[in-house]
Design a protein around this motif. Structure first.
Motif, PDB file in Angstrom:
ATOM      1  N   TYR A 119     -27.788  25.924   0.653  1.00  0.00           N
ATOM      2  CA  TYR A 119     -27.641  24.665   1.373  1.00  0.00           C
ATOM      3  C   TYR A 119     -26.850  24.949   2.647  1.00  0.00           C
ATOM      4  O   TYR A 119     -25.916  25.754   2.639  1.00  0.00           O
ATOM      5  CB  TYR A 119     -26.887  23.638   0.536  1.00  0.00           C
ATOM      6  CG  TYR A 119     -27.725  22.921  -0.500  1.00  0.00           C
ATOM      7  CD1 TYR A 119     -28.114  21.594  -0.301  1.00  0.00           C
ATOM      8  CD2 TYR A 119     -28.127  23.553  -1.675  1.00  0.00           C
ATOM      9  CE1 TYR A 119     -28.883  20.921  -1.245  1.00  0.00           C
ATOM     10  CE2 TYR A 119     -28.895  22.889  -2.624  1.00  0.00           C
ATOM     11  CZ  TYR A 119     -29.269  21.576  -2.397  1.00  0.00           C
ATOM     12  OH  TYR A 119     -30.035  20.907  -3.322  1.00  0.00           O
ATOM     13  N   TYR A 160     -29.161  20.388   4.774  1.00  0.00           N
ATOM     14  CA  TYR A 160     -28.563  19.190   4.182  1.00  0.00           C
ATOM     15  C   TYR A 160     -28.206  18.131   5.222  1.00  0.00           C
ATOM     16  O   TYR A 160     -28.183  16.940   4.909  1.00  0.00           O
ATOM     17  CB  TYR A 160     -27.326  19.608   3.392  1.00  0.00           C
ATOM     18  CG  TYR A 160     -26.776  18.553   2.470  1.00  0.00           C
ATOM     19  CD1 TYR A 160     -27.529  18.068   1.404  1.00  0.00           C
ATOM     20  CD2 TYR A 160     -25.501  18.052   2.649  1.00  0.00           C
ATOM     21  CE1 TYR A 160     -27.024  17.101   0.544  1.00  0.00           C
ATOM     22  CE2 TYR A 160     -24.971  17.089   1.789  1.00  0.00           C
ATOM     23  CZ  TYR A 160     -25.745  16.618   0.747  1.00  0.00           C
ATOM     24  OH  TYR A 160     -25.244  15.660  -0.102  1.00  0.00           O
ATOM     25  N   ARG A 180     -25.113   9.103   4.714  1.00  0.00           N
ATOM     26  CA  ARG A 180     -24.889  10.295   3.893  1.00  0.00           C
ATOM     27  C   ARG A 180     -23.854  10.013   2.814  1.00  0.00           C
ATOM     28  O   ARG A 180     -23.953  10.518   1.690  1.00  0.00           O
ATOM     29  CB  ARG A 180     -24.443  11.448   4.791  1.00  0.00           C
ATOM     30  CG  ARG A 180     -23.861  12.662   4.087  1.00  0.00           C
ATOM     31  CD  ARG A 180     -24.844  13.302   3.106  1.00  0.00           C
ATOM     32  NE  ARG A 180     -25.945  13.939   3.790  1.00  0.00           N
ATOM     33  CZ  ARG A 180     -27.195  13.980   3.340  1.00  0.00           C
ATOM     34  NH1 ARG A 180     -27.494  13.383   2.203  1.00  0.00           N
ATOM     35  NH2 ARG A 180     -28.141  14.590   3.999  1.00  0.00           N
ATOM     36  N   PHE A 183     -24.814   9.030  -0.712  1.00  0.00           N
ATOM     37  CA  PHE A 183     -25.141  10.101  -1.664  1.00  0.00           C
ATOM     38  C   PHE A 183     -26.408   9.765  -2.451  1.00  0.00           C
ATOM     39  O   PHE A 183     -26.523  10.100  -3.615  1.00  0.00           O
ATOM     40  CB  PHE A 183     -23.961  10.336  -2.605  1.00  0.00           C
ATOM     41  CG  PHE A 183     -23.777  11.777  -3.008  1.00  0.00           C
ATOM     42  CD1 PHE A 183     -23.832  12.160  -4.339  1.00  0.00           C
ATOM     43  CD2 PHE A 183     -23.552  12.753  -2.050  1.00  0.00           C
ATOM     44  CE1 PHE A 183     -23.655  13.489  -4.711  1.00  0.00           C
ATOM     45  CE2 PHE A 183     -23.364  14.086  -2.411  1.00  0.00           C
ATOM     46  CZ  PHE A 183     -23.414  14.450  -3.752  1.00  0.00           C
ATOM     47  N   GLU A 184     -27.372   9.115  -1.799  1.00  0.00           N
ATOM     48  CA  GLU A 184     -28.581   8.681  -2.494  1.00  0.00           C
ATOM     49  C   GLU A 184     -29.864   9.097  -1.786  1.00  0.00           C
ATOM     50  O   GLU A 184     -30.940   8.620  -2.143  1.00  0.00           O
ATOM     51  CB  GLU A 184     -28.573   7.149  -2.667  1.00  0.00           C
ATOM     52  CG  GLU A 184     -27.516   6.633  -3.622  1.00  0.00           C
ATOM     53  CD  GLU A 184     -27.713   7.130  -5.056  1.00  0.00           C
ATOM     54  OE1 GLU A 184     -28.852   7.489  -5.409  1.00  0.00           O
ATOM     55  OE2 GLU A 184     -26.719   7.167  -5.806  1.00  0.00           O
ATOM     56  N   SER A 185     -29.796   9.966  -0.799  1.00  0.00           N
ATOM     57  CA  SER A 185     -31.010  10.426  -0.131  1.00  0.00           C
ATOM     58  C   SER A 185     -31.756  11.399  -1.046  1.00  0.00           C
ATOM     59  O   SER A 185     -31.192  11.894  -2.038  1.00  0.00           O
ATOM     60  CB  SER A 185     -30.656  11.133   1.179  1.00  0.00           C
ATOM     61  OG  SER A 185     -30.160  12.435   0.918  1.00  0.00           O
ATOM     62  N   ASP A 188     -29.805  14.453  -1.550  1.00  0.00           N
ATOM     63  CA  ASP A 188     -28.657  14.249  -2.434  1.00  0.00           C
ATOM     64  C   ASP A 188     -29.089  14.310  -3.896  1.00  0.00           C
ATOM     65  O   ASP A 188     -28.397  14.896  -4.742  1.00  0.00           O
ATOM     66  CB  ASP A 188     -28.000  12.892  -2.162  1.00  0.00           C
ATOM     67  CG  ASP A 188     -27.325  12.844  -0.808  1.00  0.00           C
ATOM     68  OD1 ASP A 188     -26.656  13.819  -0.452  1.00  0.00           O
ATOM     69  OD2 ASP A 188     -27.470  11.825  -0.112  1.00  0.00           O
ATOM     70  N   ARG A 192     -27.813  16.995  -6.673  1.00  0.00           N
ATOM     71  CA  ARG A 192     -27.240  16.637  -7.971  1.00  0.00           C
ATOM     72  C   ARG A 192     -27.936  17.399  -9.092  1.00  0.00           C
ATOM     73  O   ARG A 192     -27.287  17.849 -10.040  1.00  0.00           O
ATOM     74  CB  ARG A 192     -27.349  15.127  -8.204  1.00  0.00           C
ATOM     75  CG  ARG A 192     -26.487  14.305  -7.274  1.00  0.00           C
ATOM     76  CD  ARG A 192     -26.138  12.957  -7.880  1.00  0.00           C
ATOM     77  NE  ARG A 192     -27.313  12.130  -8.097  1.00  0.00           N
ATOM     78  CZ  ARG A 192     -27.761  11.209  -7.248  1.00  0.00           C
ATOM     79  NH1 ARG A 192     -27.147  11.055  -6.081  1.00  0.00           N
ATOM     80  NH2 ARG A 192     -28.801  10.468  -7.537  1.00  0.00           N
ATOM     81  N   LEU A 215     -17.854  15.717  -0.196  1.00  0.00           N
ATOM     82  CA  LEU A 215     -18.871  16.328  -1.054  1.00  0.00           C
ATOM     83  C   LEU A 215     -18.220  16.969  -2.278  1.00  0.00           C
ATOM     84  O   LEU A 215     -18.725  16.830  -3.402  1.00  0.00           O
ATOM     85  CB  LEU A 215     -19.664  17.361  -0.265  1.00  0.00           C
ATOM     86  CG  LEU A 215     -20.730  18.132  -1.040  1.00  0.00           C
ATOM     87  CD1 LEU A 215     -21.798  17.188  -1.578  1.00  0.00           C
ATOM     88  CD2 LEU A 215     -21.361  19.197  -0.153  1.00  0.00           C
ATOM     89  N   ARG A 218     -17.392  14.157  -4.673  1.00  0.00           N
ATOM     90  CA  ARG A 218     -18.557  13.571  -5.318  1.00  0.00           C
ATOM     91  C   ARG A 218     -19.152  14.508  -6.374  1.00  0.00           C
ATOM     92  O   ARG A 218     -19.583  14.059  -7.436  1.00  0.00           O
ATOM     93  CB  ARG A 218     -19.624  13.225  -4.272  1.00  0.00           C
ATOM     94  CG  ARG A 218     -19.264  12.065  -3.362  1.00  0.00           C
ATOM     95  CD  ARG A 218     -18.975  10.783  -4.132  1.00  0.00           C
ATOM     96  NE  ARG A 218     -20.120  10.314  -4.897  1.00  0.00           N
ATOM     97  CZ  ARG A 218     -20.957   9.361  -4.520  1.00  0.00           C
ATOM     98  NH1 ARG A 218     -20.787   8.781  -3.350  1.00  0.00           N
ATOM     99  NH2 ARG A 218     -21.939   8.964  -5.306  1.00  0.00           N
TER     100      ARG A 218
END
Length: 286
Positions: A119, A160, A180, A183-185, A188, A192, A215, A218
């Motif tokens: 990444y 990223y 960003r 955290f749901e793209s 992302d 996860r 990051l 999260r």
């Protein structure tokens, strides 16, 4: 004899073996920041801000006082209607003629490492160019459409924060940064899935980068919620100089800070990568 706090070798040596083992198993995700390209002579963020100021008719020093670079880029977008012109300038500036990717030991070691997942928050193409220069295949992932091109035997380079070839993918202004943070793209969601059960090694990042620190936070929360009864695989953050305060802060998120204590950050990073991917380098070094 009591060791001085600034001596880094015990910190490195104490954590190299599990890091090496994760690398040898192909289970170490590499996260690459702008610091990995320092030796290439790429523009600093100050040049980007100066360019925005010039285009917008401001004196650079005064322009900097108006906000963070995210807010300044947001203002630029509002004034121009898009980040397209700025992205085009960055593409040219970050890919100036005369950059010799083959001379970068850091990039060579990244290519030669057993990193199936890389990444990067860099927009430029120097990682991709390094793989091409050294004759290694890769798949670049920028959007959800690229996920269909993933091959199990080929390294993935996940952009990223976007790629210069896709204006809409760039995370540069305040609005894109806030998106960003959701955290749901698609990237992302991929991250996860990728990090569960794997360690992550962060190189080329500043400890003051709030984006990457968020990051860290999260990812730690993700692991605790997804698998509360399973120990989180340790992740690692390499920095050229020790910092006991940041070391303690990162530790609460399951991240071990490893330091090289070298004046030249590029040489320190290259030496560290050799110690991780070439176990015999430890014997030569010491």
């Amino acid at each position: 004899m009591k060791r001085r706090p600034e001596e880094p070798r015990p910190t490195l040596q104490g954590h190299l073996e599990p890091l090496r083992e994760a690398h040898q198993r192909g289970e170490l995700i590499l996260f690459v920041g702008a610091g990995a390209s320092l030796a290439l002579g790429l523009p600093q963020w100050s040049e980007l801000i100066d360019h925005m100021a010039e285009e917008l008719g401001f004196e650079p020093e005064r322009f900097r006082s108006f906000g963070s670079y995210l807010a300044l880029a947001e203002y630029y977008r509002l004034q121009h209607g898009s980040l397209g012109p700025l992205r085009s300038w960055m593409d040219r500036a970050w890919h100036r003629e005369g950059v010799r990717i083959g001379d970068s030991q850091v990039h060579r070691l990244i290519v030669e490492g057993r990193f199936r997942l890389i990444y990067t928050t860099n927009y430029d193409r120097w990682l991709e160019n390094a793989f091409e220069h050294h004759g290694r295949e890769y798949v670049k992932i920028v959007t959800v459409a690229d996920l269909s091109r993933i091959r199990p035997d080929v390294t993935q380079i996940v952009k990223y924060h976007g790629d210069f070839e896709n204006d809409a993918s760039i995370v540069l202004d305040e609005s894109s940064y806030f998106r960003r943070l959701d955290f749901e793209s698609p990237l992302d969601i991929k991250l996860r899935a990728d990090v569960l059960g794997r360690s992550v090694l962060f190189i080329g990042y500043s400890l003051s980068d709030i984006n990457i620190r968020y990051l860290f936070y999260r990812l730690a929360r993700l692991w605790r919620h997804a698998m509360p009864d399973v120990p989180q695989p340790r992740s690692y953050f390499f920095t050229p100089q020790p910092n006991p305060v940041q070391e303690a802060v990162l530790a609460q998120w399951g991240i071990q800070m490893l330091s090289g204590a070298a004046d030249d950050p590029t040489q320190a990073l290259a030496r560290f990568l050799r110690l991780v991917i070439e176990p015999q380098a430890d014997e030569r070094a010491g």
